[in-house]
Design a protein around this motif. Sequence first.
Motif, short mmCIF file in Angstrom:
data_model
loop_
_atom_site.label_atom_id
_atom_site.label_comp_id
_atom_site.label_asym_id
_atom_site.label_seq_id
_atom_site.Cartn_x
_atom_site.Cartn_y
_atom_site.Cartn_z
N SER A 171 90.84 17.01 95.27
CA SER A 171 90.57 15.99 94.26
C SER A 171 89.38 16.40 93.39
CB SER A 171 90.38 14.61 94.90
OG SER A 171 89.14 14.55 95.55
N THR A 172 88.38 17.03 93.98
CA THR A 172 87.24 17.49 93.18
C THR A 172 87.67 18.55 92.17
OG1 THR A 172 85.80 17.11 95.07
CG2 THR A 172 84.92 18.50 93.32
N PHE A 173 88.43 19.53 92.65
CA PHE A 173 88.85 20.61 91.77
C PHE A 173 89.76 20.09 90.65
CE2 PHE A 173 88.08 24.85 94.17
CZ PHE A 173 86.84 24.40 94.58
N HIS A 174 90.63 19.12 90.99
CA HIS A 174 91.50 18.56 89.96
C HIS A 174 90.71 17.83 88.88
CE1 HIS A 174 95.40 19.84 90.95
NE2 HIS A 174 95.53 19.16 92.08
N GLN A 175 89.67 17.11 89.32
CA GLN A 175 88.85 16.41 88.33
C GLN A 175 88.16 17.41 87.41
OE1 GLN A 175 86.19 13.27 89.82
NE2 GLN A 175 87.56 13.21 91.58
N ILE A 176 87.72 18.52 88.00
CA ILE A 176 87.06 19.54 87.18
C ILE A 176 88.05 20.11 86.16
CG2 ILE A 176 86.10 21.90 87.29
CD1 ILE A 176 84.78 20.93 89.98
N GLN A 177 89.29 20.24 86.62
CA GLN A 177 90.32 20.81 85.77
C GLN A 177 90.60 19.91 84.55
OE1 GLN A 177 94.02 21.28 87.89
NE2 GLN A 177 94.30 23.32 87.02
N VAL A 178 90.62 18.62 84.76
CA VAL A 178 90.99 17.73 83.65
C VAL A 178 89.81 17.22 82.84
CG1 VAL A 178 93.16 16.99 84.70
CG2 VAL A 178 91.09 15.67 85.15
N ASP A 179 88.62 17.23 83.43
CA ASP A 179 87.48 16.66 82.72
C ASP A 179 86.96 17.56 81.60
OD1 ASP A 179 87.52 14.44 84.22
OD2 ASP A 179 85.42 14.53 84.81
N ALA A 180 86.33 16.93 80.65
CA ALA A 180 85.69 17.69 79.57
C ALA A 180 84.50 18.45 80.15
CB ALA A 180 85.22 16.72 78.50
N ASP A 192 85.49 29.49 94.43
CA ASP A 192 86.56 29.73 93.45
C ASP A 192 86.69 28.60 92.42
OD1 ASP A 192 87.59 32.25 93.80
OD2 ASP A 192 89.22 31.63 95.14
N VAL A 193 85.68 27.76 92.32
CA VAL A 193 85.79 26.60 91.44
C VAL A 193 86.06 27.01 89.98
CG1 VAL A 193 83.34 26.24 90.87
CG2 VAL A 193 84.85 24.27 91.09
N GLY A 194 85.60 28.19 89.61
CA GLY A 194 85.84 28.70 88.26
C GLY A 194 87.31 28.91 87.96
N LYS A 195 88.13 28.99 89.01
CA LYS A 195 89.57 29.18 88.81
C LYS A 195 90.22 27.97 88.15
CE LYS A 195 90.96 32.75 91.98
NZ LYS A 195 91.65 33.08 93.21
N MET A 196 89.52 26.84 88.18
CA MET A 196 90.08 25.63 87.57
C MET A 196 90.17 25.77 86.06
SD MET A 196 91.07 23.54 89.83
CE MET A 196 91.69 24.98 90.62
N LYS A 197 89.55 26.79 85.51
CA LYS A 197 89.66 27.03 84.06
C LYS A 197 90.83 27.95 83.71
CE LYS A 197 86.41 27.22 81.10
NZ LYS A 197 85.24 27.75 80.35
N ILE A 198 91.43 28.52 84.74
CA ILE A 198 92.57 29.42 84.49
C ILE A 198 93.83 28.58 84.25
CG2 ILE A 198 93.99 31.25 85.52
CD1 ILE A 198 91.57 31.96 87.28
N PHE A 205 78.88 16.76 86.39
CA PHE A 205 78.72 15.45 87.00
C PHE A 205 79.69 15.30 88.18
CE2 PHE A 205 79.68 10.81 87.01
CZ PHE A 205 78.46 10.40 87.52
N VAL A 206 80.91 15.81 87.99
CA VAL A 206 81.91 15.78 89.07
C VAL A 206 81.39 16.55 90.28
CG1 VAL A 206 84.24 16.50 89.75
CG2 VAL A 206 83.86 15.56 87.47
N VAL A 207 80.84 17.74 90.01
CA VAL A 207 80.31 18.57 91.11
C VAL A 207 79.15 17.86 91.79
CG1 VAL A 207 79.26 20.78 91.72
CG2 VAL A 207 81.04 20.71 89.97
N GLU A 208 78.30 17.26 90.97
CA GLU A 208 77.15 16.55 91.50
C GLU A 208 77.60 15.45 92.48
OE1 GLU A 208 74.25 15.74 88.35
OE2 GLU A 208 73.84 13.88 89.43
N ARG A 209 78.60 14.70 92.06
CA ARG A 209 79.11 13.64 92.93
C ARG A 209 79.76 14.21 94.18
NH1 ARG A 209 82.70 9.89 89.27
NH2 ARG A 209 83.46 12.01 89.02
N ALA A 210 80.47 15.34 94.01
CA ALA A 210 81.19 15.91 95.15
C ALA A 210 80.26 16.58 96.15
CB ALA A 210 82.22 16.91 94.66
N SER A 211 79.08 17.00 95.68
CA SER A 211 78.25 17.85 96.54
C SER A 211 77.82 17.14 97.83
CB SER A 211 77.05 18.40 95.77
OG SER A 211 76.23 17.36 95.33
N GLN A 212 77.57 15.83 97.74
CA GLN A 212 77.16 15.11 98.96
C GLN A 212 78.33 15.05 99.95
OE1 GLN A 212 74.05 14.26 99.91
NE2 GLN A 212 75.15 13.94 101.85
N ASN A 213 79.49 14.77 99.42
CA ASN A 213 80.70 14.71 100.24
C ASN A 213 80.97 16.08 100.90
OD1 ASN A 213 83.09 13.86 101.29
ND2 ASN A 213 84.23 13.95 99.36
#
Length: 363
Positions: free
Chosen positions: A80-89, A171-177, A95-103
């Motif tokens: 869910s975190t990676f998908h949000q990164i994929q669709v978010d501006a 591999d979070v950068g892969k969400m831009k591929i 901000f998505v990563v910030e929220r996910a980091s605690q989880n």
Amino acid sequence: MRLVSTATVEPGAILAKTIYNDKGQVLLSDGVALNERMLKRLLEMGIAYVYIKDAKTEDIQYKEAFPRELKVKAIKSIESTFHQIQVDATLSRSFVVERASQNFTDIIRQLHEEIKNNGDLLSILSDVFTYDDYIFTHSFNVTLYSLAIGMELGLPQKEIETLGLGAIMHDVGKMKIPTDILLKPGRLTDEEFQIVKQHPEDGFRLLKDVHTISLLVAHCAYQHHERINGSGYPRGIKGNEIHRFGKIIAVADVFDAVTSNRVYRKAMLPHDGLEILFAGSGTLFEEEIVNAFRKAVAIYPVGITVELSDGRKGIVSEQNSGKSDRPKVKILEKDGLNVTPYELDLMKELSVVITGCDTTFSK
Ligand SMILES: [Fe+2]
């Protein structure tokens, strides 16, 4: 139960271990008689090995290495975190990563506890046999392997957590591929590969400004494809220019890549995956890290048929902690002839070594 190559299984064989997908749903239950259609489907899904019941090995049981719920929960949260990164501006990505980091930190603490309490060698082969999106399961597996290496190297708790965060997001950068390249089965064209090769830097850029996580986490993403002789990418840095965590994640990443089921090629067994790491030990990968990995991970999973240097053959029945190449083996044959089964502890007979594995199905 025995671990055998799916391609050699004959219809009628009884499945000894439930096969799940990455959502934790049952694909085929333990106890089912495999028919031709099921076997064909398993191969189509890239499932190269299955656990089969047989009379000679009834007493050998697969011990769940890892609570499935924790694994499914972790993979879901990565997804869910990676998908949000994929669709978010771009702006809100950090901000998505910030929220996910605690989880993610909570998940890493739980994984760390699990590995610590388990006391056994890490064996994740077969825990989840199939998935739709490889990247999420891969991120999870790499995290598990990285934590196990970090623990073997004696890293303190705080560093383990940073390493775990770096691994879960490497591999979070892969969400831009573009997804058609990311999910493409088979070989990439040179042009596509150039696009894929940008993911370490994209990951770095995304993570470096997130103030709730250490900058080191961003460097894990940046450095996980670097190799100690300078042959990696994106920068071709070498030796001590690469952070130890980058080197740990590199080893975990390569091992998982070669031992995972993929539709377009057969997964290697752990001992073959380890050979790949040893072949690069000292040139591509740090020797100390490859050795730590070997100690922490089950190289011969319970249920696999092994051939021994003295002509004996049997099934791995139990692991010996910290000695992944010397498990306990239930001996069934000697020089090709059946013998009355008995257990051999390879820790007690040091002159004998495992020389090979046999995964062909036989009745
Ligand atoms: Fe990568």
